[in-house]
Structures are given as structure tokens and as C-alpha cells.
Design a protein around this motif. Structure first.
Motif, PDB file in Angstrom:
ATOM      1  N   TYR A 190       2.870 -31.138 -25.073  1.00 32.02           N
ATOM      2  CA  TYR A 190       3.642 -30.911 -24.240  1.00 32.02           C
ATOM      3  C   TYR A 190       4.001 -31.456 -22.982  1.00 32.02           C
ATOM      4  CZ  TYR A 190       0.903 -28.392 -27.921  1.00 32.02           C
ATOM      5  OH  TYR A 190       0.484 -28.200 -29.206  1.00 32.02           O
ATOM      6  N   MET A 191       5.242 -30.332 -22.008  1.00 30.00           N
ATOM      7  CA  MET A 191       5.495 -30.999 -21.597  1.00 30.00           C
ATOM      8  C   MET A 191       4.925 -29.405 -20.332  1.00 30.00           C
ATOM      9  SD  MET A 191       9.227 -31.823 -19.019  1.00 30.00           S
ATOM     10  CE  MET A 191       9.625 -33.602 -19.561  1.00 30.00           C
ATOM     11  N   TYR A 192       4.172 -29.558 -19.064  1.00 31.27           N
ATOM     12  CA  TYR A 192       4.138 -28.700 -18.017  1.00 31.27           C
ATOM     13  C   TYR A 192       5.547 -29.138 -16.623  1.00 31.27           C
ATOM     14  CZ  TYR A 192       0.139 -27.492 -21.149  1.00 31.27           C
ATOM     15  OH  TYR A 192      -0.489 -27.191 -22.155  1.00 31.27           O
ATOM     16  N   PHE A 193       5.648 -28.206 -16.496  1.00 31.85           N
ATOM     17  CA  PHE A 193       6.505 -27.954 -15.656  1.00 31.85           C
ATOM     18  C   PHE A 193       7.223 -26.979 -14.490  1.00 31.85           C
ATOM     19  CE2 PHE A 193       9.615 -27.245 -18.290  1.00 31.85           C
ATOM     20  CZ  PHE A 193      10.711 -26.669 -18.281  1.00 31.85           C
ATOM     21  N   GLY A 194       7.689 -27.059 -13.003  1.00 30.11           N
ATOM     22  CA  GLY A 194       8.422 -26.756 -12.002  1.00 30.11           C
ATOM     23  C   GLY A 194       7.430 -26.146 -11.503  1.00 30.11           C
ATOM     24  N   ASN A 253       5.878 -18.256 -12.998  1.00 32.64           N
ATOM     25  CA  ASN A 253       5.052 -19.133 -13.663  1.00 32.64           C
ATOM     26  C   ASN A 253       5.648 -19.991 -13.786  1.00 32.64           C
ATOM     27  OD1 ASN A 253       3.193 -16.732 -14.427  1.00 32.64           O
ATOM     28  ND2 ASN A 253       4.695 -15.887 -15.762  1.00 32.64           N
ATOM     29  N   PRO A 254       4.652 -21.224 -13.960  1.00 34.01           N
ATOM     30  CA  PRO A 254       4.556 -22.824 -14.357  1.00 34.01           C
ATOM     31  C   PRO A 254       5.663 -22.942 -16.076  1.00 34.01           C
ATOM     32  CG  PRO A 254       2.546 -22.317 -14.356  1.00 34.01           C
ATOM     33  CD  PRO A 254       3.255 -21.247 -13.673  1.00 34.01           C
ATOM     34  N   GLN A 255       6.057 -23.713 -16.439  1.00 35.75           N
ATOM     35  CA  GLN A 255       6.898 -23.667 -17.758  1.00 35.75           C
ATOM     36  C   GLN A 255       6.328 -24.899 -18.477  1.00 35.75           C
ATOM     37  OE1 GLN A 255       9.683 -21.324 -18.493  1.00 35.75           O
ATOM     38  NE2 GLN A 255       8.713 -20.640 -16.211  1.00 35.75           N
ATOM     39  N   ILE A 256       5.997 -24.452 -20.098  1.00 36.14           N
ATOM     40  CA  ILE A 256       6.208 -25.082 -20.565  1.00 36.14           C
ATOM     41  C   ILE A 256       6.731 -25.448 -21.807  1.00 36.14           C
ATOM     42  CG2 ILE A 256       4.354 -23.068 -22.137  1.00 36.14           C
ATOM     43  CD1 ILE A 256       2.960 -25.229 -23.188  1.00 36.14           C
ATOM     44  N   ALA A 257       7.631 -26.662 -22.327  1.00 36.51           N
ATOM     45  CA  ALA A 257       7.891 -26.934 -23.244  1.00 36.51           C
ATOM     46  C   ALA A 257       7.170 -27.838 -24.769  1.00 36.51           C
ATOM     47  CB  ALA A 257       9.315 -27.238 -23.490  1.00 36.51           C
ATOM     48  N   LYS A 258       7.259 -27.674 -25.852  1.00 37.68           N
ATOM     49  CA  LYS A 258       6.434 -28.665 -26.763  1.00 37.68           C
ATOM     50  C   LYS A 258       7.663 -29.863 -26.889  1.00 37.68           C
ATOM     51  CE  LYS A 258       4.141 -29.357 -31.233  1.00 37.68           C
ATOM     52  NZ  LYS A 258       3.743 -28.545 -32.171  1.00 37.68           N
ATOM     53  N   SER A 290      13.705 -34.824 -26.319  1.00 31.30           N
ATOM     54  CA  SER A 290      13.640 -33.496 -26.334  1.00 31.30           C
ATOM     55  C   SER A 290      12.817 -32.586 -26.176  1.00 31.30           C
ATOM     56  CB  SER A 290      14.856 -33.452 -27.345  1.00 31.30           C
ATOM     57  OG  SER A 290      14.165 -33.795 -28.105  1.00 31.30           O
ATOM     58  N   PHE A 291      12.947 -31.245 -25.582  1.00 29.02           N
ATOM     59  CA  PHE A 291      12.323 -30.026 -26.413  1.00 29.02           C
ATOM     60  C   PHE A 291      12.573 -29.873 -27.950  1.00 29.02           C
ATOM     61  CE2 PHE A 291      12.552 -28.744 -21.366  1.00 29.02           C
ATOM     62  CZ  PHE A 291      11.832 -29.694 -20.926  1.00 29.02           C
ATOM     63  N   ALA A 292      11.593 -28.925 -28.774  1.00 26.15           N
ATOM     64  CA  ALA A 292      11.093 -28.444 -29.681  1.00 26.15           C
ATOM     65  C   ALA A 292      11.343 -26.567 -29.475  1.00 26.15           C
ATOM     66  CB  ALA A 292       9.896 -29.241 -30.640  1.00 26.15           C
ATOM     67  N   GLU A 293      11.296 -26.662 -28.131  1.00 30.07           N
ATOM     68  CA  GLU A 293      11.917 -24.872 -28.185  1.00 30.07           C
ATOM     69  C   GLU A 293      12.100 -24.807 -27.142  1.00 30.07           C
ATOM     70  OE1 GLU A 293       7.634 -23.925 -28.450  1.00 30.07           O
ATOM     71  OE2 GLU A 293       7.208 -24.850 -26.998  1.00 30.07           O
ATOM     72  N   THR A 294      12.656 -23.899 -26.443  1.00 29.94           N
ATOM     73  CA  THR A 294      13.010 -23.289 -25.403  1.00 29.94           C
ATOM     74  C   THR A 294      11.642 -22.635 -23.885  1.00 29.94           C
ATOM     75  OG1 THR A 294      14.739 -21.842 -26.473  1.00 29.94           O
ATOM     76  CG2 THR A 294      13.837 -21.381 -24.512  1.00 29.94           C
ATOM     77  N   PRO A 295      11.621 -23.517 -23.456  1.00 33.07           N
ATOM     78  CA  PRO A 295      10.254 -23.927 -22.341  1.00 33.07           C
ATOM     79  C   PRO A 295      10.258 -22.035 -22.018  1.00 33.07           C
ATOM     80  CG  PRO A 295      12.114 -24.448 -21.348  1.00 33.07           C
ATOM     81  CD  PRO A 295      12.891 -24.151 -22.746  1.00 33.07           C
ATOM     82  N   LYS A 296       8.801 -21.819 -22.036  1.00 33.42           N
ATOM     83  CA  LYS A 296       8.051 -20.421 -21.866  1.00 33.42           C
ATOM     84  C   LYS A 296       7.651 -20.818 -20.572  1.00 33.42           C
ATOM     85  CE  LYS A 296       7.088 -19.593 -26.972  1.00 33.42           C
ATOM     86  NZ  LYS A 296       8.178 -21.408 -27.302  1.00 33.42           N
ATOM     87  N   ASP A 297       6.762 -19.365 -20.129  1.00 32.77           N
ATOM     88  CA  ASP A 297       6.158 -19.397 -19.098  1.00 32.77           C
ATOM     89  C   ASP A 297       4.284 -19.059 -19.470  1.00 32.77           C
ATOM     90  OD1 ASP A 297       8.464 -18.204 -17.702  1.00 32.77           O
ATOM     91  OD2 ASP A 297       7.680 -16.428 -17.480  1.00 32.77           O
ATOM     92  N   SER A 299      -7.771 -22.559 -20.193  1.00 32.91           N
ATOM     93  CA  SER A 299      -8.127 -21.483 -21.593  1.00 32.91           C
ATOM     94  C   SER A 299      -8.162 -22.142 -22.583  1.00 32.91           C
ATOM     95  CB  SER A 299      -6.365 -21.741 -21.378  1.00 32.91           C
ATOM     96  OG  SER A 299      -6.426 -21.150 -23.001  1.00 32.91           O
ATOM     97  N   ASP A 300      -8.378 -21.821 -23.872  1.00 35.03           N
ATOM     98  CA  ASP A 300      -8.838 -22.161 -24.789  1.00 35.03           C
ATOM     99  C   ASP A 300      -7.716 -22.203 -25.766  1.00 35.03           C
ATOM    100  OD1 ASP A 300      -8.101 -19.211 -26.142  1.00 35.03           O
ATOM    101  OD2 ASP A 300      -9.303 -18.818 -27.368  1.00 35.03           O
ATOM    102  N   ASN A 301      -5.903 -22.474 -25.184  1.00 33.57           N
ATOM    103  CA  ASN A 301      -4.475 -22.879 -25.941  1.00 33.57           C
ATOM    104  C   ASN A 301      -3.612 -23.383 -25.688  1.00 33.57           C
ATOM    105  OD1 ASN A 301      -2.396 -21.951 -26.851  1.00 33.57           O
ATOM    106  ND2 ASN A 301      -3.077 -21.114 -28.278  1.00 33.57           N
ATOM    107  N   PRO A 302      -3.365 -24.475 -25.086  1.00 34.17           N
ATOM    108  CA  PRO A 302      -2.127 -25.219 -24.355  1.00 34.17           C
ATOM    109  C   PRO A 302      -1.645 -24.482 -23.472  1.00 34.17           C
ATOM    110  CG  PRO A 302      -1.826 -25.868 -26.758  1.00 34.17           C
ATOM    111  CD  PRO A 302      -3.368 -24.741 -26.967  1.00 34.17           C
ATOM    112  N   TYR A 303      -1.333 -23.119 -24.580  1.00 36.87           N
ATOM    113  CA  TYR A 303      -0.326 -22.130 -23.758  1.00 36.87           C
ATOM    114  C   TYR A 303      -0.246 -21.141 -22.678  1.00 36.87           C
ATOM    115  CZ  TYR A 303       3.730 -23.978 -27.464  1.00 36.87           C
ATOM    116  OH  TYR A 303       4.674 -24.800 -28.229  1.00 36.87           O
TER     117      TYR A 303
END
Length: 361
Positions: free
Chosen positions: A186-190, A220-225, A232-239, A289-293
Motif C-alpha cells: 500500500y502506498m500512503y502519501f500526501g 486526510n492523507p491518501q492510500i492506494a493499494k 501502478s495503483f490497483a485502485e483510486t486513492p482513498k482518504d 488501527s486494525d486495518n491498513p485503510y
């Protein structure tokens, strides 16, 4: 690639979960006075021949590799957009163990090699997958808009070959790539202000985008798997939501706790730790958190303010111990000419992290 080995012996005297570096001169018992000189800094720089900052540390091939940014003095006056941070290339450093020799593997990527480059190679990160090593970097494109690129190598020490275009759907800066136990990445960014995250507040780029009002939820920072190709990203970045103790989003005016930049994630005893810089209050703090997202709940301070304006870090485990990498301005006294450091990090029995003071107060 020419390699220069720097015989820099970093003394890590581990006491109370922290390192304490001292320079002392002792006179004999026959001498009337005993002089002891103690540095005001908790730790000494890892690298002194060039200016380095934003250290992303990883354990590859049984060694600690550090992927920092490379500060230069471009003669640009300080401003809130960070134009004075005019970095143009990256070096990679490695060490066999904490306190050992630090090896500079030389320049591994420069602005001139990146086809879409405009300026400012800011804080990078790295990952290992598919038998390759990936260097992720933020850079302003030719329109002065931050995007995130990726370069690839067969070796952690580089050199790295950049892809011809930035990662599709990427924006802002400070990429940090976390490998979970199931092999997912997972990439975290911002980053706000000079990192331009506020320009994407509405989902589209707006050159005049602003932060929310102080009484509104913070950006919020962003996350994308990451996709399996790691390019490349497997999904659109999320908050990535960061909540207070009551389960409410941190507010934009909560400068002591809200996200500013420098995302990093590590996992300890099944819990995800999201750590980051508060920017204008100059701290490294964390949420869990108990979840990477996420959502992540704010917990406290990891690192108190360093000398210098910026505060940027990484956290890595090596041989059963945890270490915090960070930077300050000990060598130069200038905000844009920094030096990387490391110290031991301690998780308490309840999972909380002991706060570190980078100064010997």
C-alpha cells in the motif's frame, strides 16, 4: 557505480529506550578540574559529507538501507511553499548494523534522468517485490504540479531507472510504501501547503485550492493499494481518516494533531501504526488501527520537535529491535540543509510508543 565508504562510527548508547551520544574529555585524577562536554543533541548525524533529510529506512539483504532526500544550497529564500528545498538527486546509504560503518552508494537517480521532471525531488521511499527494487519519489512535473514517480533497479543500492511517466492517479508528495504480512503493498502519501494536497480537496486539481476552515475536518492523507507490477495503483486513492479519542475526525485547526506530511506505516503485534508530521507544530505523532485503510485513532507523540522547521521520519525493525530514523539541522543550522539520524524506538507493553526527545534537555 562508484561507491564511497564513509567510516562514520555512530555511537548508539542505548539507555531507557533511546540513544545518547556524548563527547567527553576526562582529565586524570591528579588534575584539579574534570571537563565533560555533552552535545545538546540526543544523536549524532549518520552522514556528514552531504546534506540529507527525510530518511526512509528498510531492511534489505540483511542490512539497513536508507533512502533519503539530498539537500543542496540553491540560494533560494525560505517560503511556505518550500521552494528552498531544491533537491536534484538521490543517494542511497547502507549499514550492516546500528552503530556500524555507513556506506554511500553514490548518486542513484537525478532530475536529468526523469523524462517528465520539472523540479524538486522530495522525500522518497523504496520497496522490494518481484525480484526488483522500486524507488518511489515525488517531483513537480513541467507544469509545477507534484506527481509520484517510480524507478526500478536489480539492487537496493541502485542505480535506478525511472519509468517514462508518473504513476497514473498520483498527486501530492511523500510516498511511503508498506508491505503487509499477506504480501500486499500500500502506498500512503500526501502533504499540505507546499505538498499541494489542499489543491486536490475537491477531487480535481485546483491551483487555488485551500485548506478547510479551522472548525472543519482536516485534510486526510491518501492510500492506494499497489498493483502487482508495483508500477501502478490497483485502485483510486482513498482518504485515510484520523480520528480523535471520541471517534470524531481531527479538525483542520488542531495543529497539534492533524496530518501535515511525512506518512509512514509499521505493524506491531497485529496493529497498524500510522505516523506522520504535524508540520507547523514540528512533531512526529501516531495513530493506530486494525486495518491498513483505517480509520486510525490518534494516540500520541513519537518525536518531539527537532532543531529545524521540518520533521520527517521512518520506523524499522532490525534484529528484534525497533529504530526511528529522522533528521535535524545540527550540521548547518539551516532549515533546508539537514542531516539524517537514528535512535532506538520502544513500544510499551500496552502497545503505546515511548516519546523521544531529540535534544539533551
Amino acid at each position: 557505480m562508484h561507491k564511497t565508504t564513509i567510516f562514520l562510527f555512530v555511537v548508539l548508547a542505548l539507555a531507557s529506550g533511546c540513544s545518547n551520544n556524548k563527547k567527553s574529555s576526562e582529565k586524570s585524577a591528579e588534575t584539579a578540574d574534570t571537563t565533560v562536554t555533552e552535545s545538546k543533541f540526543l544523536n549524532e548525524p549518520l552522514v556528514e559529507h552531504i546534506f540529507t533529510a527525510d530518511p526512509s529506512a528498510h531492511v534489505f539483504e540483511g542490512k539497513i538501507f536508507i533512502f533519503p532526500s539530498h539537500d543542496i544550497d540553491a540560494g533560494i529564500p525560505d517560503n511556505d511553499l518550500g521552494d528552498q528545498y531544491a533537491m536534484r538527486d538521490y543517494h542511497v546509504f547502507s549499514m550492516e548494523q546500528p552503530g556500524g560503518e555507513v556506506t554511500d552508494h553514490g548518486e542513484v537517480l537525478s532530475v536529468d534522468e526523469i523524462p517528465w521532471a520539472g523540479r524538486q525531488l522530495w522525500a522518497p521511499d523504496a520497496a522490494h517485490a518481484n525480484g526488483k527494487y522500486y524507488l518511489y519519489f515525488p517531483m513537480k512535473d513541467k507544469n509545477d504540479v507534484f506527481k509520484i514517480g517510480v524507478a526500478v533497479s536489480d539492487n537496493p543500492e541502485g542505480p535506478f531507472t525511472p519509468e517514462p511517466e508518473p504513476i497514473a492517479g498520483s498527486f501530492s508528495m511523500d510516498p511511503a510504501v508498506f508491505e503487509d504480512e499477506d504480501g500486499s503493498y500500500y502506498m500512503y502519501f500526501g502533504g499540505i501547503w507546499g505538498g499541494q494536497l489542499q489543491r486536490w480537496n475537491g477531487g480535481e486539481y485546483a491551483p487555488d485550492g485551500e485548506e478547510p476552515a479551522a472548525d472543519q475536518p482536516a485534510l486526510n492523507p491518501q492510500i492506494a493499494k499497489m498493483d502487482d507490477d508495483m508500477l501502478s495503483f490497483a485502485e483510486t486513492p482513498k482518504d485515510v481518516q484520523i480520528l480523535d479519542e471520541n471517534g470524531d475526525p481531527l479538525l483542520a485547526g488542531d495543529n497539534e494533531r492533524r496530518f501535515f506530511e511525512a506518512a509512514w506505516v509499521h505493524k506491531y503485534n497485529g496493529t497498524y501504526y500510522f505516523s506522520y508530521s504535524t508540520g507547523d507544530t514540528h512533531k512526529i505523532v501516531y495513530a493506530t488501527s486494525d486495518n491498513p485503510y483505517g480509520p486510525f485513532t490518534y494516540q500520541g507523540v513519537i518525536l518531539k520537535p527537532v532543531q529545524g522547521w521540518t520533521n520527517h521520519h521512518s520506523i524499522v525493525e532490525f534484529n528484534g529491535k525497533w529504530y526511528l530514523f529522522y533528521h535535524d539541522t545540527q550540521l548547518s543550522g539551516k532549515n533546508h540543509l539537514r542531516n539524517i539520524k537514528m535512535t532506538e524506538l520502544t513500544h510499551n507493553a500496552d502497545g503505546s510508543i515511548q516519546t523521544i526527545d531529540p535534544m539533551n534537555n
